[in-house]
Design a protein around this motif. Structure first.
Motif, PDB file in Angstrom:
ATOM      1  N   ASP A 264      -8.152  60.156 -11.584  1.00 24.17           N
ATOM      2  CA  ASP A 264      -6.857  59.579 -11.234  1.00 24.17           C
ATOM      3  C   ASP A 264      -6.506  58.414 -12.152  1.00 24.17           C
ATOM      4  O   ASP A 264      -5.365  58.275 -12.598  1.00 24.17           O
ATOM      5  CB  ASP A 264      -6.857  59.086  -9.783  1.00 24.17           C
ATOM      6  CG  ASP A 264      -6.932  60.222  -8.786  1.00 24.17           C
ATOM      7  OD1 ASP A 264      -6.375  61.298  -9.075  1.00 24.17           O
ATOM      8  OD2 ASP A 264      -7.556  60.041  -7.728  1.00 24.17           O
ATOM      9  N   ILE A 265      -7.485  57.577 -12.444  1.00 29.46           N
ATOM     10  CA  ILE A 265      -7.245  56.369 -13.246  1.00 29.46           C
ATOM     11  C   ILE A 265      -7.055  56.706 -14.715  1.00 29.46           C
ATOM     12  O   ILE A 265      -6.100  56.257 -15.357  1.00 29.46           O
ATOM     13  CB  ILE A 265      -8.417  55.380 -13.079  1.00 29.46           C
ATOM     14  CG1 ILE A 265      -8.463  54.865 -11.644  1.00 29.46           C
ATOM     15  CG2 ILE A 265      -8.283  54.218 -14.060  1.00 29.46           C
ATOM     16  CD1 ILE A 265      -9.684  54.027 -11.334  1.00 29.46           C
ATOM     17  N   HIS A 266      -7.960  57.483 -15.267  1.00 30.55           N
ATOM     18  CA  HIS A 266      -7.969  57.727 -16.699  1.00 30.55           C
ATOM     19  C   HIS A 266      -7.079  58.890 -17.129  1.00 30.55           C
ATOM     20  O   HIS A 266      -6.708  58.974 -18.307  1.00 30.55           O
ATOM     21  CB  HIS A 266      -9.403  57.993 -17.170  1.00 30.55           C
ATOM     22  CG  HIS A 266     -10.293  56.800 -17.030  1.00 30.55           C
ATOM     23  ND1 HIS A 266     -10.444  55.855 -18.012  1.00 30.55           N
ATOM     24  CD2 HIS A 266     -11.071  56.388 -15.993  1.00 30.55           C
ATOM     25  CE1 HIS A 266     -11.275  54.908 -17.614  1.00 30.55           C
ATOM     26  NE2 HIS A 266     -11.677  55.211 -16.379  1.00 30.55           N
ATOM     27  N   ILE A 267      -6.748  59.776 -16.197  1.00 27.72           N
ATOM     28  CA  ILE A 267      -5.959  60.953 -16.543  1.00 27.72           C
ATOM     29  C   ILE A 267      -4.684  61.055 -15.705  1.00 27.72           C
ATOM     30  O   ILE A 267      -3.588  61.167 -16.245  1.00 27.72           O
ATOM     31  CB  ILE A 267      -6.805  62.233 -16.371  1.00 27.72           C
ATOM     32  CG1 ILE A 267      -8.023  62.180 -17.297  1.00 27.72           C
ATOM     33  CG2 ILE A 267      -5.970  63.482 -16.632  1.00 27.72           C
ATOM     34  CD1 ILE A 267      -9.027  63.293 -17.077  1.00 27.72           C
ATOM     35  N   GLY A 268      -4.834  61.002 -14.389  1.00 22.63           N
ATOM     36  CA  GLY A 268      -3.702  61.210 -13.495  1.00 22.63           C
ATOM     37  C   GLY A 268      -2.596  60.177 -13.643  1.00 22.63           C
ATOM     38  O   GLY A 268      -1.415  60.521 -13.789  1.00 22.63           O
ATOM     39  N   LEU A 269      -2.955  58.892 -13.607  1.00 25.81           N
ATOM     40  CA  LEU A 269      -1.955  57.826 -13.656  1.00 25.81           C
ATOM     41  C   LEU A 269      -1.180  57.792 -14.977  1.00 25.81           C
ATOM     42  O   LEU A 269       0.061  57.763 -14.961  1.00 25.81           O
ATOM     43  CB  LEU A 269      -2.626  56.476 -13.381  1.00 25.81           C
ATOM     44  CG  LEU A 269      -1.699  55.262 -13.314  1.00 25.81           C
ATOM     45  CD1 LEU A 269      -0.658  55.439 -12.221  1.00 25.81           C
ATOM     46  CD2 LEU A 269      -2.514  53.979 -13.086  1.00 25.81           C
ATOM     47  N   PRO A 270      -1.845  57.788 -16.136  1.00 26.32           N
ATOM     48  CA  PRO A 270      -1.080  57.787 -17.403  1.00 26.32           C
ATOM     49  C   PRO A 270      -0.158  58.995 -17.550  1.00 26.32           C
ATOM     50  O   PRO A 270       0.979  58.864 -18.007  1.00 26.32           O
ATOM     51  CB  PRO A 270      -2.183  57.796 -18.475  1.00 26.32           C
ATOM     52  CG  PRO A 270      -3.393  57.259 -17.803  1.00 26.32           C
ATOM     53  CD  PRO A 270      -3.293  57.731 -16.389  1.00 26.32           C
ATOM     54  N   ASN A 271      -0.650  60.168 -17.139  1.00 26.88           N
ATOM     55  CA  ASN A 271       0.171  61.372 -17.269  1.00 26.88           C
ATOM     56  C   ASN A 271       1.312  61.402 -16.261  1.00 26.88           C
ATOM     57  O   ASN A 271       2.376  61.956 -16.547  1.00 26.88           O
ATOM     58  CB  ASN A 271      -0.708  62.616 -17.119  1.00 26.88           C
ATOM     59  CG  ASN A 271      -1.550  62.868 -18.349  1.00 26.88           C
ATOM     60  OD1 ASN A 271      -1.083  62.730 -19.463  1.00 26.88           O
ATOM     61  ND2 ASN A 271      -2.801  63.230 -18.165  1.00 26.88           N
TER      62      ASN A 271
END
Length: 376
Positions: A264-271
């Protein structure tokens, strides 16, 4: 480099999403999929419909096909950002290719500016042959327009080439557990690829900004500022966000909670941020790259657009007889074929961008030779 040897970096254990509620009964993962999926669908509809409008009203292929490539960036970026939200383990393999589409769009944008300035090869020779540009670090010194065009072209052209190599390297190193998304150590490929791609995009954007600064007065009627801002704000914001998340991840300010996982932090949120922000940018692109000026009617300016397009096709080697040219110009018809099929075929042709590069290279050589002949 250090990442070519050393210990392998395994995929983080927490790539699967947590099921703890984030909003109501939804986990952050499910909330993210719903929001990002809805935004991606809106972007695809808005951009594909605009591309269809250009394909069906193709009065100037040399400009409108480039506009279609610029428009393609948004749905491709949104889709390639949405898929890793649903399948986090695909992120490393897809992330690099989003920047490839961005680079293709930036390259198309530069070529579009050149088309605005001088539609035909003869006009390009005349315009850039007489242009003088102040040198950045040498007061009172000027650079000839031809060398300025050549320098800008190569600075922009390197971007799609560099990021394509970076995207391939990212996939290869990840497959050998040598990419390491969770680490900025020089032992792994992650930091090297990030630095190289960021330098490449910085060079390309700065070159286009400088090109625009010295040529904007010659194409005011084409609203270049509107088109530049629509594109520059989008590319610049994505770049700043990537740098911001790189800093946040290195300082551990973003961390896992009971409802937010590593993915969620490294992939979900930025995307998710990318998917959401693509919606307002889609409306901005529709406004900036409208088909209004390309629609044919009895207005002489519209017929001039068709004439310019045919002349450029002649310059670039597509043999059109004089009789056929006069017939097509008299009809004032669109060149995209029924339902824009021919326009889509040209747009989807993978060799089209290569041909653009070859044509520009030939043009630069021709203009340079002719300029030297005149000088001597």
């Amino acid at each position: 480099m250090a990442f070519l040897s050393g210990s392998a970096c395994s995929t983080p254990e927490h790539m699967t999403e947590y099921d703890s509620p984030f909003v109501g009964q939804l986990s952050f993962w499910h909330f993210n999929m719903i929001l990002s999926g809805a935004c991606t669908a809106i972007v695809v509809i808005l951009m594909v419909s605009l591309m269809c409008e250009h394909a069906c009203h193709l009065s100037n292929p040399n400009q409108q096909l480039k506009i279609m490539r610029i428009c393609h960036m948004l749905p491709s970026y949104a889709i390639l950002s949405f898929v890793p939200i649903c399948f986090p383990s695909s992120y490393v393999y897809l992330n690099g290719w989003t920047e490839v589409w961005q680079a293709v769009a930036l390259y198309a944008f530069f070529l579009l500016l050149v088309e605005f300035l001088a539609p035909t090869a003869e006009e390009k020779f005349s315009f850039f042959g007489s242009l003088k540009v102040k040198k950045m670090f040498k007061k009172g010194k000027y650079r000839e327009g031809v060398s300025f065009l050549k320098l800008t072209y190569y600075c922009v052209m390197q971007y799609p080439l560099v990021v394509c190599i970076c995207a391939i390297a990212q996939c290869v190193t990840q497959s050998f557990n040598r990419y390491c998304l969770a680490s900025d150590s020089p032992e792994y490929a992650h930091i090297w690829i990030e630095v190289i791609s960021n330098i490449s995009v910085t060079v390309a954007i700065n070159s286009i900004l400088r090109f625009y600064q010295h040529t904007k007065d010659y194409m005011k009627e084409r609203h270049p500022l509107r088109k530049l801002l629509a594109f520059k704000l989008m590319v610049g914001l994505i770049f700043l966000e990537s740098v911001a998340f790189m800093i946040l991840e290195s300082t551990n300010l973003l961390h896992q909670t009971s409802s937010i996982s590593y993915a969620d932090i490294h992939i979900g949120l930025p995307n998710m941020i990318i998917c959401v922000q693509m919606v307002p940018f889609s409306f901005l692109i529709r406004w900036a790259y409208s088909t209004k000026e390309y629609k044919l009617n009895s207005n002489s300016n519209n017929y001039k657009l068709a004439n310019d397009s045919l002349e450029m096709q002649d310059e670039y080697g597509e043999l059109i007889t004089e009789a056929n040219r006069q017939n097509r110009t008299f009809q004032g018809s669109y060149q995209g074929g029924r339902f824009g099929i021919q326009a889509w075929a040209a747009y989807l042709n993978p060799l089209e961008m290569v041909q653009d590069s070859i044509h520009m290279g030939k043009l630069l050589r021709t203009v340079h030779v002719r300029k030297q002949t005149i000088d001597h």
